[in-house]
Design an enzyme around this catalytic site. Structure first.
Site, PDB file in Angstrom:
ATOM      1  N   HIS A 137      35.547  45.998 -24.794  1.00 28.39           N
ATOM      2  CA  HIS A 137      35.668  46.969 -26.119  1.00 28.39           C
ATOM      3  C   HIS A 137      34.878  46.376 -27.070  1.00 28.39           C
ATOM      4  O   HIS A 137      34.798  45.030 -27.358  1.00 28.39           O
ATOM      5  CB  HIS A 137      37.159  46.945 -26.406  1.00 28.39           C
ATOM      6  CG  HIS A 137      37.878  45.634 -26.536  1.00 28.39           C
ATOM      7  ND1 HIS A 137      38.289  45.092 -25.271  1.00 28.39           N
ATOM      8  CD2 HIS A 137      38.303  44.620 -27.472  1.00 28.39           C
ATOM      9  CE1 HIS A 137      38.699  44.048 -25.511  1.00 28.39           C
ATOM     10  NE2 HIS A 137      38.676  43.772 -26.862  1.00 28.39           N
TER      11      HIS A 137
HETATM   12  P1  AMP Z   1      40.015  40.912 -28.133  1.00 31.67           P
HETATM   13  O1  AMP Z   1      40.622  39.920 -28.738  1.00 31.67           O
HETATM   14  O2  AMP Z   1      38.487  41.268 -28.473  1.00 31.67           O
HETATM   15  O3  AMP Z   1      40.533  41.505 -26.720  1.00 31.67           O
HETATM   16  O4  AMP Z   1      40.781  42.196 -28.873  1.00 31.67           O
HETATM   17  C1  AMP Z   1      41.611  43.341 -28.709  1.00 31.67           C
HETATM   18  C2  AMP Z   1      41.888  44.222 -29.852  1.00 31.67           C
HETATM   19  O5  AMP Z   1      42.775  45.323 -29.267  1.00 31.67           O
HETATM   20  C3  AMP Z   1      42.727  43.555 -31.050  1.00 31.67           C
HETATM   21  O6  AMP Z   1      42.037  43.695 -32.163  1.00 31.67           O
HETATM   22  C4  AMP Z   1      43.946  44.432 -30.958  1.00 31.67           C
HETATM   23  O7  AMP Z   1      44.509  44.499 -32.412  1.00 31.67           O
HETATM   24  C5  AMP Z   1      43.777  45.394 -30.466  1.00 31.67           C
HETATM   25  N1  AMP Z   1      44.711  46.165 -29.602  1.00 31.67           N
HETATM   26  C6  AMP Z   1      45.803  45.687 -28.903  1.00 31.67           C
HETATM   27  N2  AMP Z   1      46.588  46.390 -28.339  1.00 31.67           N
HETATM   28  C7  AMP Z   1      45.881  47.813 -28.811  1.00 31.67           C
HETATM   29  C8  AMP Z   1      46.422  49.047 -28.419  1.00 31.67           C
HETATM   30  N3  AMP Z   1      47.303  49.613 -27.813  1.00 31.67           N
HETATM   31  N4  AMP Z   1      45.730  50.069 -29.127  1.00 31.67           N
HETATM   32  C9  AMP Z   1      44.585  49.842 -29.948  1.00 31.67           C
HETATM   33  N5  AMP Z   1      44.273  48.464 -30.068  1.00 31.67           N
HETATM   34  C10 AMP Z   1      44.952  47.610 -29.842  1.00 31.67           C
END
Ligand code: AMP
Ligand code: ZN
Length: 227
Positions: A137
């Site tokens: 992502h």
């Molecule tokens: P990372 O640390 O790069 O894995 O970031 C993961 C991101 O996903 C974080 O910014 C979270 O706030 C976000 N996140 C976690 N769960 C969800 C979800 N169900 N839908 C959308 N974003 C999410």
């Protein structure tokens, strides 16, 4: 054995007993670290983004290959995630030359969204070197970092140190080398980045605590909204 010697022996064995884990404690430790229930829960949580992109209500924009959703716990006023529809990779560490076209499409979609929705706002576009969630992502995050979800030093440093891998630089490294082996931070580097001092991203201030930094970021946001 004299009564006194017996008493000393009993006291010594009680002390040994206090330091050694009780059968109950051993059982609980196993439950914490190794139970299949625990592993399943963690796996389910880590796969949250794969589930989020299946719900049309979350989708802000999409193409044949990528989906854009709003970050559920935004770390700034505006925070989106650009996610490939097909889960090929979990981390930017695995990227190679073969993913350049996909990355360019992710970049183009991110820039398009920002231009349409937030033409006046500055954004950062890139990956976390050590993501917490599975399914590659791309973070598209406004640089104000004003949000109630931004709480910890780790949150701040994950976006504002070398832990944040800017997309254009990452693409040029892939074009030059074909992979990111020489460029990617080690786990030790990442640990140090996430513990760095809290430096403001808009001036030279070094904040002592997260509440201080958040107050300072609010002041930046207010003064730029008056301009
Ligand atoms: P990372 O640390 O790069 O894995 O970031 C993961 C991101 O996903 C974080 O910014 C979270 O706030 C976000 N996140 C976690 N769960 C969800 C979800 N169900 N839908 C959308 N974003 C999410
Ligand atoms: Zn500042």
């Amino acid at each position: 054995m004299s009564a006194n010697a017996f008493k000393r022996l009993m006291e010594a064995s009680k002390k040994i007993g206090d330091n050694s884990p009780s059968p109950k404690r051993i059982k609980n430790n196993w439950a914490k670290e190794g139970s299949s229930k625990d592993i399943t829960k963690k796996h389910y949580w880590k796969s949250g983004l794969s589930q989020a992109i299946m719900d049309v209500e979350n989708i802000v924009a999409s193409s044949d290959t990528v989906v854009i959703i709003k970050d559920k716990y935004p770390k700034a006023k505006f925070h989106y995630l650009v996610i490939p529809k097909v889960e090929q990779l979990n981390s930017a560490r695995e990227l190679t030359r073969s993913h350049i076209n996909l990355l360019k499409e992710m970049q183009e979609k991110a820039k398009g969204l920002v231009k349409d929705r937030h033409p006046e706002t500055k954004f950062k576009i890139g990956f976390h070197a050590k993501p917490s969630m599975d399914h590659l992502h791309l973070h598209v995050v406004s640089t104000d970092f004003v949000s109630t979800c931004l709480k910890t030093k780790k949150h701040w440093n994950s976006f504002n140190t070398e832990h944040f891998l800017d997309l254009p630089e990452l693409i040029s490294k892939l074009e030059e080398n074909g992979n990111l082996v020489c460029y990617y931070p080690t786990d030790k580097d990442i640990e140090l980045y996430l513990k760095k001092a809290l430096k403001c991203n808009q001036c030279s201030l070094e904040a002592k605590t997260m509440p201080n930094l958040k107050q300072h970021l609010n002041a930046h946001a207010q003064s730029s909204s008056k301009m």
